[in-house]
Each structure stands twice: as structure tokens, then as C-alpha cells.
Design a protein around this motif. Structure first.
Motif, short mmCIF file in Angstrom:
data_model
loop_
_atom_site.label_atom_id
_atom_site.label_comp_id
_atom_site.label_asym_id
_atom_site.label_seq_id
_atom_site.Cartn_x
_atom_site.Cartn_y
_atom_site.Cartn_z
N GLU A 20 0.82 -1.21 0.00
CA GLU A 20 0.00 0.00 0.00
C GLU A 20 0.86 1.26 0.00
O GLU A 20 0.57 2.21 -0.72
N ARG A 21 1.92 1.26 0.82
CA ARG A 21 2.81 2.43 0.86
C ARG A 21 3.48 2.67 -0.49
O ARG A 21 3.61 3.80 -0.93
N GLU A 22 3.93 1.59 -1.12
CA GLU A 22 4.60 1.73 -2.41
C GLU A 22 3.63 2.20 -3.49
O GLU A 22 3.97 3.00 -4.35
N ARG A 23 2.40 1.71 -3.43
CA ARG A 23 1.42 2.03 -4.45
C ARG A 23 1.01 3.50 -4.44
O ARG A 23 0.71 4.07 -5.48
N VAL A 24 0.99 4.12 -3.27
CA VAL A 24 0.54 5.51 -3.18
C VAL A 24 1.67 6.52 -3.40
O VAL A 24 1.40 7.72 -3.44
N ARG A 25 2.90 6.04 -3.53
CA ARG A 25 4.01 6.96 -3.80
C ARG A 25 3.79 7.64 -5.15
O ARG A 25 3.13 7.08 -6.03
N PRO A 26 4.35 8.85 -5.30
CA PRO A 26 4.20 9.55 -6.59
C PRO A 26 4.73 8.75 -7.78
O PRO A 26 4.13 8.78 -8.85
N ALA A 27 5.83 8.05 -7.61
CA ALA A 27 6.37 7.22 -8.69
C ALA A 27 6.67 5.84 -8.13
O ALA A 27 7.78 5.53 -7.72
N PRO A 28 5.65 4.95 -8.07
CA PRO A 28 5.86 3.62 -7.47
C PRO A 28 6.87 2.79 -8.26
O PRO A 28 6.97 2.89 -9.47
N ASP A 29 7.63 2.01 -7.52
CA ASP A 29 8.59 1.08 -8.13
C ASP A 29 7.81 -0.19 -8.46
O ASP A 29 7.49 -0.99 -7.59
N TRP A 30 7.50 -0.38 -9.74
CA TRP A 30 6.64 -1.50 -10.15
C TRP A 30 7.30 -2.84 -9.94
O TRP A 30 6.63 -3.83 -9.66
N ILE A 31 8.62 -2.88 -10.05
CA ILE A 31 9.32 -4.15 -9.82
C ILE A 31 9.20 -4.54 -8.35
O ILE A 31 8.94 -5.70 -8.02
N MET A 32 9.37 -3.55 -7.46
CA MET A 32 9.22 -3.82 -6.03
C MET A 32 7.80 -4.27 -5.73
O MET A 32 7.58 -5.20 -4.94
#
Length: 65
Positions: A20-32
């Protein structure tokens, strides 16, 4: 609830919060995100295997008849 099951539930919740934290970032790291989701699926599989009741042992004598 067994300790192993409880530990897996906690790990699953932690991974979900990281997703959830990664998804809401301005530029999510899709690999992560993909790695975290795969890890969550593996944990989900282990959780379902642990929560299933044990299979009854059957005799092979019936299969031979």
C-alpha cells in the motif's frame, strides 16, 4: 492458533502495508510491487496449507479390491 500461523499472518499484514505504501508513492517502483505481491501470494499459499484440516489417512487395501 499456532505460532507459525500467527507469524505468517503478521508477515502477510506487513507485506500488505508495504504494498500500500509503495502504491501511493508519486512514482511507485513497479518491480518492487511485483516482488511484494509474489511474496504475499507465497505466504497466502502457506497460510491456506496450514489452515486446512489434516487429510485422514486411508488404507490402500480398498484401492486394490
Amino acid at each position: 492458533m499456532s505460532r507459525k500461523l500467527h507469524a505468517l499472518l503478521i508477515k502477510s499484514a506487513l507485506i500488505q502495508s508495504k504494498i500500500e505504501r509503495e502504491r501511493v508513492r508519486p512514482a511507485p517502483d513497479w518491480i518492487m510491487l511485483l516482488r511484494l505481491k509474489l511474496l504475499r501470494l507465497r505466504l497466502k499459499s502457506r497460510l491456506s496449507a496450514l489452515s486446512r484440516p489434516p487429510m485422514p489417512k486411508t488404507s490402500l487395501a480398498f484401492a486394490r479390491a
